[in-house]
Design a protein around this motif. Structure first.
Motif: not given
Length: 174
Positions: A63-64, A103-105, A152-154
């Protein structure tokens, strides 16, 4: 999700976000006779506020968009300081720009999932044993040595321009 039909004044229908997502999930390439390719462009903000735009191996997953980079790259330093970013890509019959926060994963299950998704696309990534990111036998030389940080892009918004008749131009706010 809020839908803003930017083509309404021209009588255009709103773009169907679910149809766009299906194309992103299916890696829908642009038309063979199209003037664009499936390059994904990431924009981050330099310290002075100016944009830094670079091609990246971003992938639509769960979803992103997700991307990876070395901590010392300009984009790595930029998102560490200011996580606001945008991704632009052309898919079959549409151009898509998403804006959001990188956001760093570091969660092991998430790193395993995205590494598998990249491997399924031909880049043999795997989670790094340290848990810091991913590693692979090769990457762009400018990324520095592994492990590479994963982001990951919010999603905050997306703008989609359709290249089909009747066309369409819609902004989505998440």
């Amino acid at each position: 999700m809020r839908i803003i039909n930017l083509g309404e004044a021209e009588g255009l229908p709103p773009v169907d976000w679910d149809a766009v997502v299906r194309k992103l999930e299916g890696s829908a390439e642009p038309a063979p006779d199209g003037g664009n390719t499936r390059t994904t462009w990431l924009t981050t903000l330099n310290e002075d506020g100016s944009p830094h735009v670079t091609a990246v191996g971003a992938l639509w997953h769960e979803g992103t968009f997700w991307f990876q980079t070395g901590a010392t790259t300009r984009k790595g330093r930029n998102v560490a300081r200011d996580p606001r970013c945008a991704v632009a890509v052309s898919i079959r019959d549409a151009d898509v720009v998403v804006e959001g926060v990188a956001m760093r994963v570091t969660e092991p299950d998430a790193l395993t999932s995205i590494a598998r998704a990249w491997a399924d696309q031909g880049w043999p990534a795997e989670p790094d044993a340290s848990g810091a990111g991913v590693t692979a036998p090769f990457n762009a030389p400018t990324q520095g040595p592994p492990p590479w940080n994963v982001y990951r892009i919010e999603l905050r918004s997306a703008t989609v321009t359709l290249g089909t008749d009747p066309g369409g131009l819609t902004r989505f706010r998440f």
